[in-house]
Design an enzyme around this catalytic site. Structure first.
Site, PDB file in Angstrom:
ATOM      1  N   SER A 139       0.825  -1.210   0.000  1.00 36.61           N
ATOM      2  CA  SER A 139       0.000   0.000   0.000  1.00 36.61           C
ATOM      3  C   SER A 139       0.858   1.259   0.000  1.00 36.61           C
ATOM      4  O   SER A 139       2.002   1.247   0.473  1.00 36.61           O
ATOM      5  CB  SER A 139      -0.904   0.001   1.242  1.00 36.61           C
ATOM      6  OG  SER A 139      -1.547   1.243   1.411  1.00 36.61           O
ATOM      7  N   TYR A 152      -2.244  -0.895  10.158  1.00 33.81           N
ATOM      8  CA  TYR A 152      -2.184  -1.259   8.744  1.00 33.81           C
ATOM      9  C   TYR A 152      -0.957  -0.636   8.092  1.00 33.81           C
ATOM     10  O   TYR A 152      -0.214  -1.300   7.360  1.00 33.81           O
ATOM     11  CB  TYR A 152      -3.459  -0.784   8.055  1.00 33.81           C
ATOM     12  CG  TYR A 152      -3.568  -1.131   6.600  1.00 33.81           C
ATOM     13  CD1 TYR A 152      -3.835  -2.430   6.188  1.00 33.81           C
ATOM     14  CD2 TYR A 152      -3.437  -0.146   5.622  1.00 33.81           C
ATOM     15  CE1 TYR A 152      -3.957  -2.746   4.844  1.00 33.81           C
ATOM     16  CE2 TYR A 152      -3.559  -0.444   4.281  1.00 33.81           C
ATOM     17  CZ  TYR A 152      -3.819  -1.746   3.891  1.00 33.81           C
ATOM     18  OH  TYR A 152      -3.937  -2.050   2.551  1.00 33.81           O
TER      19      TYR A 152
END
Length: 278
Positions: A139, A152
């Site tokens: 990401s 995350y």
């Protein structure tokens, strides 16, 4: 240019949209075999993929990326029976759940590292493999921090660190396995779900993400394959807002520079030991 024609591709993923869309693009590249390992069975999706290219063999296993490495080995022994060898390993399993830090880290980072550690011996040229390419799908908040999705983000930072470490010539010159990462920006599938911030202060922002302009999973999947075809060992890509760009990496602290006397061998025996030839 990395030619996917005739390649044997293994995709470890979750049941999200990016994996399916990436697989659709892969099926247009004349790959010979595609192994899909994901947490949920999806026969309609497999049928859809097969309809794109009937001559490509597709294999599917229900797979939990958080399982122990010993269990993974059993799965991949079976995978190798069907695949013969793996040219490309794609790690795409992901979870964003700030309420469950352990599951987030285990899925995004620990599971990915265990998968790589399990599959590498099959690909390693010095262990009878043919070399190949490992692609870690991560990401954009693994490049820069997110004040909303802290756990995350931390897990995705770990993926980048692992990718760059494993891509070092120390390994690549020996095993012939290149390693790269693609940092995906938010997709509509990602934001169109219940998102919880790490701390309550960030929840308003997390809720607003549902209205944010995001790329489609189809565009993201296409750019993941584009990155693979343009790959170089150690390269990090950003696939966001319909575009694809290479990240200009910067060294702040390089082990080979900091420990120059240690890293340079003094005799042939040390050289063999350091290069992992023993």
């Amino acid at each position: 240019m990395y030619d996917l024609t005739g390649k044997h591709v293994c995709y470890v993923a979750d049941c999200g949209g990016i994996a399916l869309e990436t697989s659709k693009v892969l099926m247009t590249k004349n790959i010979a075999k595609l192994a899909i390992l994901q947490s949920v069975e999806n026969p309609p999706a497999i049928a859809q993929l097969q309809s794109i290219k009937h001559s490509t063999q597709i294999f599917f296993w229900t797979f939990d990326v958080t399982m122990a490495r010993e269990e993974m080995k059993k799965y991949f022994d079976e995978v190798m029976v069907q695949m013969d060898y793996i040219d490309v390993l794609i790690n795409g399993a992901t979870l964003c759940d700030e309420r469950n830090i352990d599951a987030t880290i285990n899925t995004n980072l620990t599971g990915m590292m265990n998968t790589v550690a399990t599959v590498l011996p099959y690909m390693d040229r010095k262990m009878g493999g043919s070399g190949g390419l490992i692609v870690n799908v991560t990401s954009v908040i693994g490049l820069d921090p997110s004040p909303v999705f802290c756990a995350y983000s931390a897990s995705k930072f770990g993926v980048i660190g692992f990718t760059r470490s494993l891509a070092d010539p120390l390994y690549y010159t020996q095993n012939g396995v290149a390693v790269m990462a693609v940092c995906c920006g938010p997709t509509k599938v990602f934001v169109d779900r219940e998102l919880t911030a790490f701390l309550a202060y960030g929840q308003t922002f997390a809720d607003r993400l549902r209205r944010a302009p995001c790329q489609s999973t189809a565009v993201c999947g296409q750019n993941i394959v584009n990155a693979i075809e343009r790959s170089e060992n150690g390269q990090i890509w950003i696939a966001d807002k319909g575009g694809l760009e290479s990240v200009a990496l910067h060294w702040y602290w390089h082990m080979a520079d900091q420990f120059v006397n240690y890293m340079q061998s003094t005799d042939d025996e040390d050289q063999e030991f350091f290069l992992g030839q023993r």
